[in-house]
Design a protein around this motif. Structure first.
Motif, PDB file in Angstrom:
ATOM      1  N   LYS A   1      -3.497  14.396   4.067  1.00 10.11           N
ATOM      2  CA  LYS A   1      -2.038  13.609   4.102  1.00 10.11           C
ATOM      3  C   LYS A   1      -2.340  12.497   4.084  1.00 10.11           C
ATOM      4  O   LYS A   1      -2.590  11.646   5.011  1.00 10.11           O
ATOM      5  CB  LYS A   1      -1.349  14.256   5.244  1.00 10.11           C
ATOM      6  N   ASN A   2      -2.526  11.646   2.933  1.00  5.59           N
ATOM      7  CA  ASN A   2      -2.858  10.372   2.712  1.00  5.59           C
ATOM      8  C   ASN A   2      -2.377   9.932   1.455  1.00  5.59           C
ATOM      9  O   ASN A   2      -2.208  10.694   0.384  1.00  5.59           O
ATOM     10  CB  ASN A   2      -4.224   9.933   3.030  1.00  5.59           C
TER      11      ASN A   2
ATOM     12  N   ASP B   1      -6.389  12.335   7.209  1.00  5.12           N
ATOM     13  CA  ASP B   1      -4.903  12.492   7.399  1.00  5.12           C
ATOM     14  C   ASP B   1      -4.513  11.213   8.228  1.00  5.12           C
ATOM     15  O   ASP B   1      -5.008  10.747   9.040  1.00  5.12           O
ATOM     16  CB  ASP B   1      -4.879  13.619   8.278  1.00  5.12           C
TER      17      ASP B   1
ATOM     18  N   ASP C   1      -0.938   9.861  10.231  1.00  4.75           N
ATOM     19  CA  ASP C   1       0.292  10.334  11.029  1.00  4.75           C
ATOM     20  C   ASP C   1       0.785   8.785  11.420  1.00  4.75           C
ATOM     21  O   ASP C   1       0.301   8.589  12.371  1.00  4.75           O
ATOM     22  CB  ASP C   1      -0.144  11.161  12.041  1.00  4.75           C
ATOM     23  N   PRO C   2       2.155   8.772  11.042  1.00  7.43           N
ATOM     24  CA  PRO C   2       3.042   9.330   9.908  1.00  7.43           C
ATOM     25  C   PRO C   2       2.464   8.991   8.541  1.00  7.43           C
ATOM     26  O   PRO C   2       1.567   7.869   8.395  1.00  7.43           O
ATOM     27  CB  PRO C   2       4.287   8.563  10.162  1.00  7.43           C
ATOM     28  N   ASN C   3       2.580   9.806   7.753  1.00  5.17           N
ATOM     29  CA  ASN C   3       2.253   9.507   6.206  1.00  5.17           C
ATOM     30  C   ASN C   3       3.624   9.789   5.324  1.00  5.17           C
ATOM     31  O   ASN C   3       4.130  10.737   5.463  1.00  5.17           O
ATOM     32  CB  ASN C   3       1.153  10.436   5.709  1.00  5.17           C
TER      33      ASN C   3
ATOM     34  N   LYS D   1      -2.017   6.803  13.171  1.00  6.29           N
ATOM     35  CA  LYS D   1      -3.194   7.725  13.608  1.00  6.29           C
ATOM     36  C   LYS D   1      -3.864   7.951  12.303  1.00  6.29           C
ATOM     37  O   LYS D   1      -3.286   8.628  11.435  1.00  6.29           O
ATOM     38  CB  LYS D   1      -2.721   8.715  14.497  1.00  6.29           C
TER      39      LYS D   1
END
Ligand SMILES: *[C@@H]1O[C@H](CO)[C@@H](O)[C@H](O)[C@H]1NC(C)=O
Length: 178
Positions: A39-40, A59, A61-63, A72
């Motif tokens: 998720k990026n 990843d 977070d948030p993305n 993060k």
């Protein structure tokens, strides 16, 4: 893994600071195969098959990341060889068509800020890092390129992202380079 803390925080943080004008680096046209897994909003600048770093996932977070919020970052990958003193990070940030940042940093020096110790040993590496993003980010479309190479100029990794910050602080991630 710490290398990514450095890269990703560079990608995000430097997009909003400094102002050095320079010329541009060519980037391959958009291609799904270049997407970094996870998720990026990141893509490889070109086919990463010969890169020293094999990125398994990143990843966020948030993305997408939000101005003023803690981001993060969790990343995993494998280094095919030790990365030693003398490794460099070439960083370029464009705001629209204008290059606002073009600089080269020593990876091992810059890495101290994120607890990175050289040599970074080869093998499996993982990272967890939290970064507080600035609240005020001038609206516009930013393209960031971070090219990491060893002291012998072998490519470790080259990552790029295009993100747009809207007036009011929301960020839009563009899939691909436009
Ligand atoms: C990689 O780094 C480790 C730790 O510094 C060292 O023990 C090892 O010999 C190095 N390997 C190579 C191939 O240089």
């Amino acid at each position: 893994m710490k290398l990514f803390a450095l890269l990703t925080s560079s990608l995000l943080a430097t997009a909003v600071s400094a102002s050095i004008f320079g010329s541009s680096i060519e980037v391959a046209p958009y291609d799904d195969a270049l997407d970094v897994p996870g998720k990026n909003p990141l893509q490889h600048c070109q086919d990463p098959k010969d890169d020293i770093l094999d990125l398994e996932s990143v990843d966020l977070d948030p993305n997408p990341p939000l101005p003023g919020k803690t981001l993060k970052i969790t990343a995993t990958g494998t280094l095919s060889q030790n990365v030693t003193e003398g490794a460099k990070v070439h960083l370029q940030v464009k705001w629209g068509l204008v290059t606002i940042i073009k600089m080269t940093n020593d990876l091992c020096d810059a890495g101290k800020e994120v607890d990175l110790k050289c040599p970074i040993e080869k093998g499996e590496i993982t990272l967890e890092k939290e970064v507080k993003l600035p609240k005020e980010i001038p609206p516009g479309k930013y393209n960031v390129i971070a090219d990491v190479e060893t002291k012998d100029e072998d490519r470790v990794t080259c990552l790029t992202a295009t993100v747009e910050f809207k007036r009011g602080g929301n960020m839009v991630v563009h899939q691909g380079l436009k």
